[in-house]
Design a protein around this motif. Structure first.
Motif, PDB file in Angstrom:
ATOM      1  N   UNK A 141      59.394  -2.985 -72.360  1.00 53.08           N
ATOM      2  CA  UNK A 141      58.071  -2.377 -72.525  1.00 53.08           C
ATOM      3  C   UNK A 141      56.994  -3.207 -71.859  1.00 53.08           C
ATOM      4  N   UNK A 142      55.890  -2.554 -71.503  1.00 50.38           N
ATOM      5  CA  UNK A 142      54.837  -3.216 -70.739  1.00 50.38           C
ATOM      6  C   UNK A 142      53.943  -4.115 -71.573  1.00 50.38           C
ATOM      7  N   UNK A 143      53.982  -4.005 -72.875  1.00 55.37           N
ATOM      8  CA  UNK A 143      53.113  -4.835 -73.700  1.00 55.37           C
ATOM      9  C   UNK A 143      53.631  -4.982 -75.119  1.00 55.37           C
ATOM     10  N   UNK A 144      52.924  -5.793 -75.878  1.00 57.11           N
ATOM     11  CA  UNK A 144      53.348  -6.103 -77.238  1.00 57.11           C
ATOM     12  C   UNK A 144      53.343  -4.912 -78.197  1.00 57.11           C
ATOM     13  N   UNK A 145      52.380  -3.984 -78.100  1.00 55.84           N
ATOM     14  CA  UNK A 145      52.396  -2.891 -79.073  1.00 55.84           C
ATOM     15  C   UNK A 145      53.730  -2.160 -79.125  1.00 55.84           C
ATOM     16  N   UNK A 146      54.236  -1.732 -77.968  1.00 59.74           N
ATOM     17  CA  UNK A 146      55.525  -1.037 -77.947  1.00 59.74           C
ATOM     18  C   UNK A 146      56.660  -1.975 -78.331  1.00 59.74           C
ATOM     19  N   UNK A 147      56.590  -3.229 -77.860  1.00 61.55           N
ATOM     20  CA  UNK A 147      57.652  -4.190 -78.187  1.00 61.55           C
ATOM     21  C   UNK A 147      57.734  -4.436 -79.690  1.00 61.55           C
ATOM     22  N   UNK A 148      56.589  -4.526 -80.344  1.00 63.40           N
ATOM     23  CA  UNK A 148      56.593  -4.737 -81.795  1.00 63.40           C
ATOM     24  C   UNK A 148      57.261  -3.578 -82.521  1.00 63.40           C
ATOM     25  N   UNK A 149      56.985  -2.350 -82.069  1.00 68.87           N
ATOM     26  CA  UNK A 149      57.615  -1.177 -82.684  1.00 68.87           C
ATOM     27  C   UNK A 149      59.127  -1.177 -82.454  1.00 68.87           C
TER      28      UNK A 149
ATOM     29  N   UNK B 119      27.925   7.809 -50.740  1.00 69.48           N
ATOM     30  CA  UNK B 119      28.866   8.634 -51.498  1.00 69.48           C
ATOM     31  C   UNK B 119      28.097   9.541 -52.444  1.00 69.48           C
ATOM     32  N   UNK B 120      28.651  10.696 -52.725  1.00 70.80           N
ATOM     33  CA  UNK B 120      28.071  11.570 -53.744  1.00 70.80           C
ATOM     34  C   UNK B 120      29.159  11.986 -54.720  1.00 70.80           C
ATOM     35  N   UNK B 121      28.843  11.964 -56.028  1.00 71.14           N
ATOM     36  CA  UNK B 121      29.819  12.319 -57.059  1.00 71.14           C
ATOM     37  C   UNK B 121      29.063  12.777 -58.305  1.00 71.14           C
ATOM     38  N   UNK B 122      29.212  14.049 -58.642  1.00 72.98           N
ATOM     39  CA  UNK B 122      28.519  14.595 -59.793  1.00 72.98           C
ATOM     40  C   UNK B 122      29.292  14.502 -61.085  1.00 72.98           C
ATOM     41  N   UNK B 123      30.430  13.773 -61.097  1.00 75.51           N
ATOM     42  CA  UNK B 123      31.231  13.631 -62.306  1.00 75.51           C
ATOM     43  C   UNK B 123      30.672  12.543 -63.222  1.00 75.51           C
ATOM     44  N   UNK B 124      30.982  12.678 -64.513  1.00 77.46           N
ATOM     45  CA  UNK B 124      30.537  11.695 -65.503  1.00 77.46           C
ATOM     46  C   UNK B 124      31.233  10.359 -65.265  1.00 77.46           C
ATOM     47  N   UNK B 125      30.537   9.282 -65.556  1.00 74.97           N
ATOM     48  CA  UNK B 125      31.063   7.926 -65.359  1.00 74.97           C
ATOM     49  C   UNK B 125      32.104   7.627 -66.442  1.00 74.97           C
ATOM     50  N   UNK B 126      33.374   7.639 -66.054  1.00 77.20           N
ATOM     51  CA  UNK B 126      34.481   7.346 -66.973  1.00 77.20           C
ATOM     52  C   UNK B 126      35.572   6.616 -66.200  1.00 77.20           C
ATOM     53  N   UNK B 127      36.499   6.016 -66.950  1.00 77.93           N
ATOM     54  CA  UNK B 127      37.681   5.404 -66.361  1.00 77.93           C
ATOM     55  C   UNK B 127      38.882   6.291 -66.665  1.00 77.93           C
ATOM     56  N   UNK B 128      39.641   6.599 -65.627  1.00 75.84           N
ATOM     57  CA  UNK B 128      40.805   7.474 -65.783  1.00 75.84           C
ATOM     58  C   UNK B 128      42.013   6.640 -66.235  1.00 75.84           C
ATOM     59  N   UNK B 129      42.757   7.176 -67.201  1.00 77.38           N
ATOM     60  CA  UNK B 129      43.989   6.516 -67.652  1.00 77.38           C
ATOM     61  C   UNK B 129      45.154   7.465 -67.437  1.00 77.38           C
ATOM     62  N   UNK B 130      46.357   6.927 -67.530  1.00 77.74           N
ATOM     63  CA  UNK B 130      47.519   7.796 -67.634  1.00 77.74           C
ATOM     64  C   UNK B 130      47.531   8.392 -69.038  1.00 77.74           C
ATOM     65  N   UNK B 131      48.461   9.273 -69.317  1.00 76.71           N
ATOM     66  CA  UNK B 131      48.428  10.004 -70.586  1.00 76.71           C
ATOM     67  C   UNK B 131      48.607   9.051 -71.759  1.00 76.71           C
ATOM     68  N   UNK B 132      47.690   9.116 -72.707  1.00 74.87           N
ATOM     69  CA  UNK B 132      47.650   8.134 -73.778  1.00 74.87           C
ATOM     70  C   UNK B 132      48.861   8.207 -74.700  1.00 74.87           C
ATOM     71  N   UNK B 133      49.511   9.369 -74.786  1.00 73.77           N
ATOM     72  CA  UNK B 133      50.696   9.500 -75.643  1.00 73.77           C
ATOM     73  C   UNK B 133      51.936   8.900 -74.985  1.00 73.77           C
ATOM     74  N   UNK B 134      51.854   8.591 -73.692  1.00 76.66           N
ATOM     75  CA  UNK B 134      53.030   8.142 -72.951  1.00 76.66           C
ATOM     76  C   UNK B 134      52.904   6.729 -72.392  1.00 76.66           C
ATOM     77  N   UNK B 135      51.712   6.215 -72.283  1.00 79.88           N
ATOM     78  CA  UNK B 135      51.486   5.021 -71.467  1.00 79.88           C
ATOM     79  C   UNK B 135      50.979   3.834 -72.266  1.00 79.88           C
ATOM     80  N   UNK B 136      51.581   2.672 -72.021  1.00 80.81           N
ATOM     81  CA  UNK B 136      51.121   1.445 -72.664  1.00 80.81           C
ATOM     82  C   UNK B 136      49.740   1.040 -72.167  1.00 80.81           C
ATOM     83  N   UNK B 137      49.462   1.237 -70.875  1.00 74.97           N
ATOM     84  CA  UNK B 137      48.148   0.839 -70.358  1.00 74.97           C
ATOM     85  C   UNK B 137      47.038   1.667 -70.996  1.00 74.97           C
ATOM     86  N   UNK B 138      47.279   2.986 -71.179  1.00 77.66           N
ATOM     87  CA  UNK B 138      46.278   3.838 -71.817  1.00 77.66           C
ATOM     88  C   UNK B 138      46.108   3.461 -73.282  1.00 77.66           C
ATOM     89  N   UNK B 139      47.209   3.157 -73.942  1.00 78.68           N
ATOM     90  CA  UNK B 139      47.174   2.740 -75.341  1.00 78.68           C
ATOM     91  C   UNK B 139      46.396   1.440 -75.503  1.00 78.68           C
TER      92      UNK B 139
END
Length: 408
Positions: A107-115, A197-217
């Motif tokens: 696993x990529x990090x401690x949360x999943x490893x602990x489980x 550059x022009x970008x009308x999108x809201x300022x956010x950081x994109x993650x991979x799917x939170x239910x599947x990814x250690x980085x998003x978690x």
């Protein structure tokens, strides 16, 4: 009348050497090739590999599976008579999947490893853990976006090189960055147009799917820590806090577990201008870019949140024979050097003078400073984190898809 007796004429057969000079040349060439190959195998330590038993290990990994897919890592492991086959999975699949045919998990990090370790203890399963390297969680973006954040006092360049190069790394005020998203401010509102550059999108950081990814978690935990006033979320307020930060995270999950691939592609800025990744992915990308083009990609940069969390992948051996691989990951010098070449910070390496700094320095890549703040993000308990993930990601539950933290 005289009759002559027949004479038997015996012809001397020509030597095969004289008749077939090409045969001799061919044999000599084959012998030379055989001798050369034997010498090469002997010098590399692989002479007896065809006759030795190869240990084949099946594993399941998070985002660090690219380490075992690396051809040089595979070659080094084969020298130790080990061949590894891996499949990449999200953190929850690592925790709740079927282990019966696996030799190890990574696993990529401690949360999943602990489980995982908790599950193995409940099931009286074999386990032994190893910590070979680390990789900080970062936000990857493009220079015009970093400059826009710098103009608004949200990002600060880590260094100003004497030779005038543009900085590759910025320190990010994560609280201020999140506030822009909560206020529904767009990049155009931050005046990104001044950088072409022009970008009308809201300022956010994109993650991979939170239910599947250690980085998003892990990013969820980082956001929760930040929005909880620098305090670790506890059981009582976790659900309310998750509901409060959900708008910043729930709509941002990309399908699958890989967001760095789209980011590093030519179409990346049109897909997601800011993505949550691991530091090693970016450094390996820059090293490869330099090795092939003899320059750095200065259009792509990293943002290091001031509340820092360094993820620590854990190799979990599920069978005694997999302990050999775990030992090699932390002790074999060539494998450690290869981990550095793939962007990882090896455990026990002095970053200020060790192999990590040398490898990057040889390619003109500055060493990132992860000491952006004395504050380190502390993860909530696994039970609390799993509840927050389920709330933010609306993770499916059912007999075949356990919720985070559920008993498999």
């Amino acid at each position: 009348m005289t009759v002559e007796e027949p004479r038997l004429a015996i012809r001397r057969q020509r030597s095969i050497v004289r008749r077939r000079p090409r045969f001799v040349a061919t044999v000599a060439t084959l012998l030379a090739l055989l001798l050369g190959c034997t010498t090469s195998l002997a010098l590399s330590g692989n002479l007896l590999l065809p006759f030795d038993r190869i240990l084949v290990l099946e594993g399941r990994t998070g985002s660090k599976g690219d380490f075992f897919d690396d051809p040089e890592v595979q070659r080094l492991l084969l020298r130790h008579r080990i061949r590894v086959h891996v499949t990449v999975a999200g953190s929850q699949e690592l925790v709740h999947g079927d282990y019966s045919r696996l030799s190890f998990l990574f696993p990529s990090g401690r949360p999943a490893a602990n489980d995982i370790i908790a599950r193995l203890k409940r099931d009286n399963g074999y386990s032994k853990t190893y910590n070979p390297f680390v990789s900080p969680l970062v936000l990857a973006t493009y220079r015009d976006y970093a400059r826009t954040l710098e103009n608004k006092g949200i990002a600060t360049p880590q260094y100003r090189p004497d030779r005038g190069d543009e900085p590759l790394y910025y320190s990010l005020d994560l609280a201020a960055f999140l506030t822009k998203g909560e206020e529904h401010r767009t990049w155009n509102d931050l005046d990104i147009q001044r950088h072409g550059t022009t970008n009308g999108n809201v300022v956010v950081a994109q993650t991979s799917h939170i239910c599947q990814s250690n980085s998003a978690e892990t990013f969820l935990a980082q956001v929760a820590f930040t929005r909880n006033g620098g305090q670790v979320p506890e059981d009582a307020g976790a659900d309310e806090l998750a509901a409060r930060i959900k708008p910043l995270l729930s709509a941002q999950g990309m399908p699958g577990v890989d967001v760095f691939g789209p980011y590093s592609s030519p179409e990346g800025r049109g897909i997601a201008p800011v993505v949550v990744v691991y530091e090693h992915q970016y450094l390996a990308y820059q090293a490869h870019f330099h090795d092939t083009r003899k320059e750095l990609d200065t259009s792509r940069v990293l943002l290091y949140p001031t509340f820092q969390f360094i993820t620590q992948p854990q190799f979990v051996s599920l069978r005694p024979e997999a302990d050999r691989l775990g030992d090699l990951l932390i002790r074999d010098r060539r494998l450690r050097e290869r981990a550095v070449a793939l962007g990882f910070r090896t455990i026990g390496d002095d970053t200020d003078s060790g192999e990590f700094k040398k490898y990057l320095g040889d390619r003109g890549i500055p060493v990132p400073d992860t000491r952006t703040d004395d504050t380190r993000t502390v993860m909530p308990s696994q039970e609390v984190l799993n509840r927050m993930v389920r709330e933010v990601g609306d993770c499916p539950t059912g007999p075949e898809t356990p919720a985070p933290g559920a008993t498999p």
